[in-house]
Every structure is written in C-alpha cells, then in structure tokens.
Scaffold this motif. Structure first.
Motif, mmCIF file in Angstrom:
data_model
loop_
_atom_site.group_PDB
_atom_site.id
_atom_site.type_symbol
_atom_site.label_atom_id
_atom_site.label_comp_id
_atom_site.label_asym_id
_atom_site.label_seq_id
_atom_site.Cartn_x
_atom_site.Cartn_y
_atom_site.Cartn_z
ATOM 1 N N MET A 1 0.845 -1.192 0.000
ATOM 2 C CA MET A 1 0.000 0.000 0.000
ATOM 3 C C MET A 1 0.883 1.245 0.000
ATOM 4 N N ASN A 2 0.519 2.223 -0.784
ATOM 5 C CA ASN A 2 1.334 3.441 -0.850
ATOM 6 C C ASN A 2 0.591 4.620 -0.233
ATOM 7 N N ASN A 3 1.253 5.764 -0.193
ATOM 8 C CA ASN A 3 0.641 6.956 0.393
ATOM 9 C C ASN A 3 -0.418 7.571 -0.510
ATOM 10 N N GLU A 4 -0.518 7.053 -1.736
ATOM 11 C CA GLU A 4 -1.503 7.586 -2.684
ATOM 12 C C GLU A 4 -2.894 7.004 -2.415
ATOM 13 N N SER A 5 -2.986 6.009 -1.561
ATOM 14 C CA SER A 5 -4.274 5.361 -1.309
ATOM 15 C C SER A 5 -5.291 6.344 -0.754
ATOM 16 N N VAL A 6 -6.500 6.212 -1.242
ATOM 17 C CA VAL A 6 -7.613 7.034 -0.780
ATOM 18 C C VAL A 6 -8.312 6.273 0.346
ATOM 19 N N HIS A 7 -8.625 6.968 1.425
ATOM 20 C CA HIS A 7 -9.371 6.330 2.510
ATOM 21 C C HIS A 7 -10.834 6.731 2.418
ATOM 22 N N VAL A 8 -11.717 5.718 2.418
ATOM 23 C CA VAL A 8 -13.151 5.976 2.382
ATOM 24 C C VAL A 8 -13.823 5.212 3.512
ATOM 25 N N ALA A 9 -15.005 5.694 3.899
ATOM 26 C CA ALA A 9 -15.821 5.012 4.899
ATOM 27 C C ALA A 9 -17.153 4.690 4.243
ATOM 28 N N ILE A 10 -17.544 3.419 4.288
ATOM 29 C CA ILE A 10 -18.794 3.001 3.653
ATOM 30 C C ILE A 10 -19.644 2.203 4.640
ATOM 31 N N ALA A 11 -20.944 2.158 4.364
ATOM 32 C CA ALA A 11 -21.867 1.517 5.303
ATOM 33 C C ALA A 11 -22.714 0.449 4.640
ATOM 34 N N ILE A 12 -22.815 -0.680 5.325
ATOM 35 C CA ILE A 12 -23.769 -1.728 4.972
ATOM 36 C C ILE A 12 -25.020 -1.417 5.798
ATOM 37 N N LEU A 13 -26.084 -0.993 5.114
ATOM 38 C CA LEU A 13 -27.337 -0.683 5.808
ATOM 39 C C LEU A 13 -28.339 -1.767 5.444
ATOM 40 N N TYR A 14 -28.912 -2.416 6.451
ATOM 41 C CA TYR A 14 -29.763 -3.569 6.185
ATOM 42 C C TYR A 14 -31.138 -3.419 6.824
ATOM 43 N N GLN A 15 -32.093 -4.100 6.208
ATOM 44 C CA GLN A 15 -33.470 -4.079 6.662
ATOM 45 C C GLN A 15 -34.125 -5.375 6.186
ATOM 46 N N GLN A 16 -34.545 -6.207 7.113
ATOM 47 C CA GLN A 16 -35.241 -7.463 6.786
ATOM 48 C C GLN A 16 -34.569 -8.240 5.651
ATOM 49 N N ASN A 17 -33.319 -8.606 5.854
ATOM 50 C CA ASN A 17 -32.573 -9.389 4.859
ATOM 51 C C ASN A 17 -32.406 -8.713 3.508
ATOM 52 N N LYS A 18 -32.543 -7.391 3.477
ATOM 53 C CA LYS A 18 -32.249 -6.626 2.266
ATOM 54 C C LYS A 18 -31.213 -5.580 2.626
ATOM 55 N N PHE A 19 -30.492 -5.134 1.606
ATOM 56 C CA PHE A 19 -29.356 -4.243 1.835
ATOM 57 C C PHE A 19 -29.447 -3.025 0.941
ATOM 58 N N LEU A 20 -29.327 -1.852 1.546
ATOM 59 C CA LEU A 20 -29.430 -0.608 0.789
ATOM 60 C C LEU A 20 -28.139 -0.380 0.012
ATOM 61 N N MET A 21 -28.292 -0.202 -1.290
ATOM 62 C CA MET A 21 -27.128 0.079 -2.117
ATOM 63 C C MET A 21 -27.439 1.217 -3.072
ATOM 64 N N GLN A 22 -26.383 1.852 -3.541
ATOM 65 C CA GLN A 22 -26.476 3.000 -4.443
ATOM 66 C C GLN A 22 -26.020 2.557 -5.824
ATOM 67 N N LEU A 23 -26.803 2.950 -6.838
ATOM 68 C CA LEU A 23 -26.322 2.777 -8.203
ATOM 69 C C LEU A 23 -25.506 4.021 -8.515
ATOM 70 N N ARG A 24 -24.214 3.824 -8.689
ATOM 71 C CA ARG A 24 -23.324 4.967 -8.893
ATOM 72 C C ARG A 24 -23.608 5.636 -10.232
ATOM 73 N N ASP A 25 -23.336 6.942 -10.274
ATOM 74 C CA ASP A 25 -23.521 7.684 -11.518
ATOM 75 C C ASP A 25 -22.701 7.031 -12.628
ATOM 76 N N ASN A 26 -23.231 7.092 -13.833
ATOM 77 C CA ASN A 26 -22.552 6.482 -14.974
ATOM 78 C C ASN A 26 -21.610 7.507 -15.602
ATOM 79 N N ILE A 27 -20.627 7.930 -14.812
ATOM 80 C CA ILE A 27 -19.692 8.978 -15.242
ATOM 81 C C ILE A 27 -18.312 8.366 -15.414
ATOM 82 N N PRO A 28 -17.714 8.505 -16.599
ATOM 83 C CA PRO A 28 -16.349 8.002 -16.765
ATOM 84 C C PRO A 28 -15.413 8.693 -15.772
ATOM 85 N N GLY A 29 -14.432 7.943 -15.282
ATOM 86 C CA GLY A 29 -13.455 8.555 -14.380
ATOM 87 C C GLY A 29 -13.716 8.298 -12.912
ATOM 88 N N ILE A 30 -14.952 7.866 -12.546
ATOM 89 C CA ILE A 30 -15.173 7.502 -11.145
ATOM 90 C C ILE A 30 -15.007 5.983 -11.017
#
Length: 145
Positions: A1-30
């Motif tokens: 791992m190098n110093n260029e690594s990006v640190h992110v915090a993400i969440a698993i949000l659940y409800q009755q055996n289902k999981f909330l997820m985001q469909l990321r924008d369809n933008i090149p470069g992300i």
C-alpha cells in the motif's frame, strides 16, 4: 500500500434481509461507474472513519445514522475501505437520494448473482466486485439471523 491510497468510509445498511445500495452515476473517471455499490465516501482530513461514514450517509441519502458497528477494512491498490454496518430503520421512500443514479434494497439473491435491476437506469446493472465481496463476507459472518 502506498501513500496515494484514498481512505473511504462506507456503510452496509440492512433491513429485513435486504441491503441498501447505491447505483453509482454512470460517469467516466469515477470508480465503478454505473455499478451498484455501498453508500459512503472520502474521509476528510482530521475525521475518524466513524464520523466520516455518518456524515456521508447524511449527505447522500439524508439518513441520520444512530450508531454504526465497525465490520472491517478492505484494501486494494487504490482504496482503503473502512466498512461499517447498521440497521436501516426508515422506509426507502423516507430517504432522499442526493448522490448517485438510483438506490434500492437489494436481496440476498441480487447480491449472490452480482446484479440488480434499476428502475432509473431501466436495466439490470452489476455490483462492483469489491462491494459484492464485502457484502458476501458480511452475509457469511451474520448467517445466524
């Protein structure tokens, strides 16, 4: 791992055996454009991962996370992902999608298959590989439910 690594915090949000997820924008470069992924984002300087995940969830879907439990840390060549989990205690229609193309409560079947239909996209979209791996690890770890 190098110093260029990006640190992110993400969440698993659940409800009755289902999981909330985001469909990321369809933008090149992300990372994972047009893929289903977990909500969350970059950790700001001086922020703890826990503070960051609460801020990001509030910014992205207007949900005030009461408390989160640390699940683990996933590192690849570009990103260090600090993963938390918490129950989602409101209905989907009470959330406001401020970032991303769509959001949805994905079933266990969606996660195992690695894809889910998006109403907004009008088609089945894949899960990001790392996000699917995190979800499968979480499901395996919490089989007792």
């Amino acid at each position: 791992m190098n110093n260029e690594s990006v640190h992110v915090a993400i969440a698993i949000l659940y409800q009755q055996n289902k999981f909330l997820m985001q469909l990321r924008d369809n933008i090149p470069g992300i990372l994972y454009p047009g893929y289903w992924a977990l909500f969350g984002g970059h950790i700001e300087p001086g922020e703890t991962p826990e503070v960051a995940v609460k801020r990001e969830i509030l910014e992205e879907i207007g949900y005030n996370l009461p408390s989160v439990v640390e699940f683990g840390c996933y590192t690849d060549e570009r990103v260090v992902r600090h993963v938390f989990h918490a129950p989602l205690s409101v209905e989907l229609n009470q959330l406001v999608l401020n970032e991303g193309w769509d959001m949805g409560l994905l079933t266990l079947e969606n996660i195992y298959q690695g894809s889910c239909y998006s109403q907004n996209a009008g088609e089945v979209r894949p899960l990001g590989n790392m996000h699917q791996k995190i979800m499968l690890d979480f499901i395996r770890t919490n089989q007792q439910t």
